[in-house]
Scaffold this motif. Structure first.
Motif, PDB file in Angstrom:
ATOM      1  N   ILE A   9     -45.320   5.507  13.406  1.00  0.00           N
ATOM      2  CA  ILE A   9     -44.095   5.194  14.140  1.00  0.00           C
ATOM      3  C   ILE A   9     -44.287   3.837  14.799  1.00  0.00           C
ATOM      4  CG2 ILE A   9     -42.573   5.863  16.032  1.00  0.00           C
ATOM      5  CD1 ILE A   9     -43.565   8.746  15.583  1.00  0.00           C
ATOM      6  N   GLN A  10     -43.348   2.919  14.567  1.00  0.00           N
ATOM      7  CA  GLN A  10     -43.363   1.628  15.251  1.00  0.00           C
ATOM      8  C   GLN A  10     -42.097   1.525  16.071  1.00  0.00           C
ATOM      9  OE1 GLN A  10     -44.568  -1.974  13.168  1.00  0.00           O
ATOM     10  NE2 GLN A  10     -42.820  -3.043  14.084  1.00  0.00           N
ATOM     11  N   LYS A  18     -45.943   0.073  32.046  1.00  0.00           N
ATOM     12  CA  LYS A  18     -47.344   0.146  32.450  1.00  0.00           C
ATOM     13  C   LYS A  18     -48.141   0.893  31.393  1.00  0.00           C
ATOM     14  CE  LYS A  18     -46.136   0.315  37.319  1.00  0.00           C
ATOM     15  NZ  LYS A  18     -46.160   1.128  38.537  1.00  0.00           N
ATOM     16  N   THR A  19     -49.441   0.653  31.364  1.00  0.00           N
ATOM     17  CA  THR A  19     -50.325   1.349  30.422  1.00  0.00           C
ATOM     18  C   THR A  19     -50.227   2.855  30.611  1.00  0.00           C
ATOM     19  OG1 THR A  19     -51.836  -0.525  30.337  1.00  0.00           O
ATOM     20  CG2 THR A  19     -52.724   1.601  29.665  1.00  0.00           C
ATOM     21  N   SER A  20     -50.140   3.310  31.839  1.00  0.00           N
ATOM     22  CA  SER A  20     -50.039   4.751  32.097  1.00  0.00           C
ATOM     23  C   SER A  20     -48.752   5.332  31.505  1.00  0.00           C
ATOM     24  CB  SER A  20     -50.111   5.037  33.596  1.00  0.00           C
ATOM     25  OG  SER A  20     -49.049   4.395  34.288  1.00  0.00           O
ATOM     26  N   GLN A  21     -47.661   4.578  31.534  1.00  0.00           N
ATOM     27  CA  GLN A  21     -46.406   5.036  30.938  1.00  0.00           C
ATOM     28  C   GLN A  21     -46.545   5.148  29.426  1.00  0.00           C
ATOM     29  OE1 GLN A  21     -44.082   1.832  32.793  1.00  0.00           O
ATOM     30  NE2 GLN A  21     -42.710   3.423  33.573  1.00  0.00           N
ATOM     31  N   LYS A  22     -47.186   4.156  28.819  1.00  0.00           N
ATOM     32  CA  LYS A  22     -47.368   4.181  27.366  1.00  0.00           C
ATOM     33  C   LYS A  22     -48.253   5.354  26.957  1.00  0.00           C
ATOM     34  CE  LYS A  22     -46.815  -0.809  26.871  1.00  0.00           C
ATOM     35  NZ  LYS A  22     -47.442  -2.068  26.430  1.00  0.00           N
ATOM     36  N   LYS A  23     -49.336   5.560  27.671  1.00  0.00           N
ATOM     37  CA  LYS A  23     -50.240   6.669  27.343  1.00  0.00           C
ATOM     38  C   LYS A  23     -49.530   8.010  27.488  1.00  0.00           C
ATOM     39  CE  LYS A  23     -54.567   6.235  28.763  1.00  0.00           C
ATOM     40  NZ  LYS A  23     -55.717   5.932  29.636  1.00  0.00           N
ATOM     41  N   GLY A  24     -48.732   8.161  28.529  1.00  0.00           N
ATOM     42  CA  GLY A  24     -47.956   9.390  28.708  1.00  0.00           C
ATOM     43  C   GLY A  24     -46.964   9.601  27.580  1.00  0.00           C
ATOM     44  N   LEU A  29     -45.023  12.416  22.879  1.00  0.00           N
ATOM     45  CA  LEU A  29     -44.477  12.323  21.529  1.00  0.00           C
ATOM     46  C   LEU A  29     -45.293  13.154  20.540  1.00  0.00           C
ATOM     47  CD1 LEU A  29     -42.394  11.080  19.597  1.00  0.00           C
ATOM     48  CD2 LEU A  29     -43.947   9.129  19.348  1.00  0.00           C
ATOM     49  N   ALA A  30     -46.608  13.009  20.586  1.00  0.00           N
ATOM     50  CA  ALA A  30     -47.471  13.771  19.677  1.00  0.00           C
ATOM     51  C   ALA A  30     -47.315  15.274  19.911  1.00  0.00           C
ATOM     52  CB  ALA A  30     -48.922  13.348  19.849  1.00  0.00           C
ATOM     53  N   GLU A  31     -47.231  15.671  21.168  1.00  0.00           N
ATOM     54  CA  GLU A  31     -47.063  17.087  21.505  1.00  0.00           C
ATOM     55  C   GLU A  31     -45.733  17.619  20.982  1.00  0.00           C
ATOM     56  OE1 GLU A  31     -48.329  20.663  22.917  1.00  0.00           O
ATOM     57  OE2 GLU A  31     -49.486  18.824  23.159  1.00  0.00           O
ATOM     58  N   PHE A  45     -49.423   8.441  14.535  1.00  0.00           N
ATOM     59  CA  PHE A  45     -49.867   7.085  14.876  1.00  0.00           C
ATOM     60  C   PHE A  45     -48.664   6.318  15.415  1.00  0.00           C
ATOM     61  CE2 PHE A  45     -53.943   6.277  12.332  1.00  0.00           C
ATOM     62  CZ  PHE A  45     -54.306   7.605  12.351  1.00  0.00           C
ATOM     63  N   VAL A  46     -48.816   5.707  16.582  1.00  0.00           N
ATOM     64  CA  VAL A  46     -47.705   5.007  17.230  1.00  0.00           C
ATOM     65  C   VAL A  46     -48.122   3.575  17.549  1.00  0.00           C
ATOM     66  CG1 VAL A  46     -46.112   5.002  19.185  1.00  0.00           C
ATOM     67  CG2 VAL A  46     -46.949   7.178  18.278  1.00  0.00           C
TER      68      VAL A  46
END
Length: 75
Positions: A9-10, A18-24, A29-31, A45-46
């Motif tokens: 996914i792109q 923020k990095t924390s927002q992206k990681k969340g 999404l994976a879940e 894969f994102v």
């Protein structure tokens, strides 16, 4: 759970998260996908592609995002 392959996914988006927002987002999404589809979280894969307003054109050779007023920002 059986899997026939990987899901790539792109997403193109305005910079500023923020990095924390992206990681969340990656985790959520994976879940969600693994709960709704027959796939594993490990197979999602994102790639996030950050850019700025001047990087967008929606036709006519114009940079419409530069013309549009943005709430809370001085022009």
């Amino acid at each position: 759970m059986p899997c026939d392959g990987l899901l790539y996914i792109q997403i193109t988006l305005k910079s500023g998260r923020k990095t924390s927002q992206k990681k969340g987002f990656y985790r959520a999404l994976a879940e969600l996908l693994s709960n709704e589809l027959p796939m594993r979280k490990e197979d999602v894969f994102v790639v996030l592609v950050d850019n700025e307003f001047e990087d967008w054109s929606f036709g006519n050779g114009e940079a419409q995002m530069l013309k549009a007023p943005r709430i809370g920002r001085d022009l």
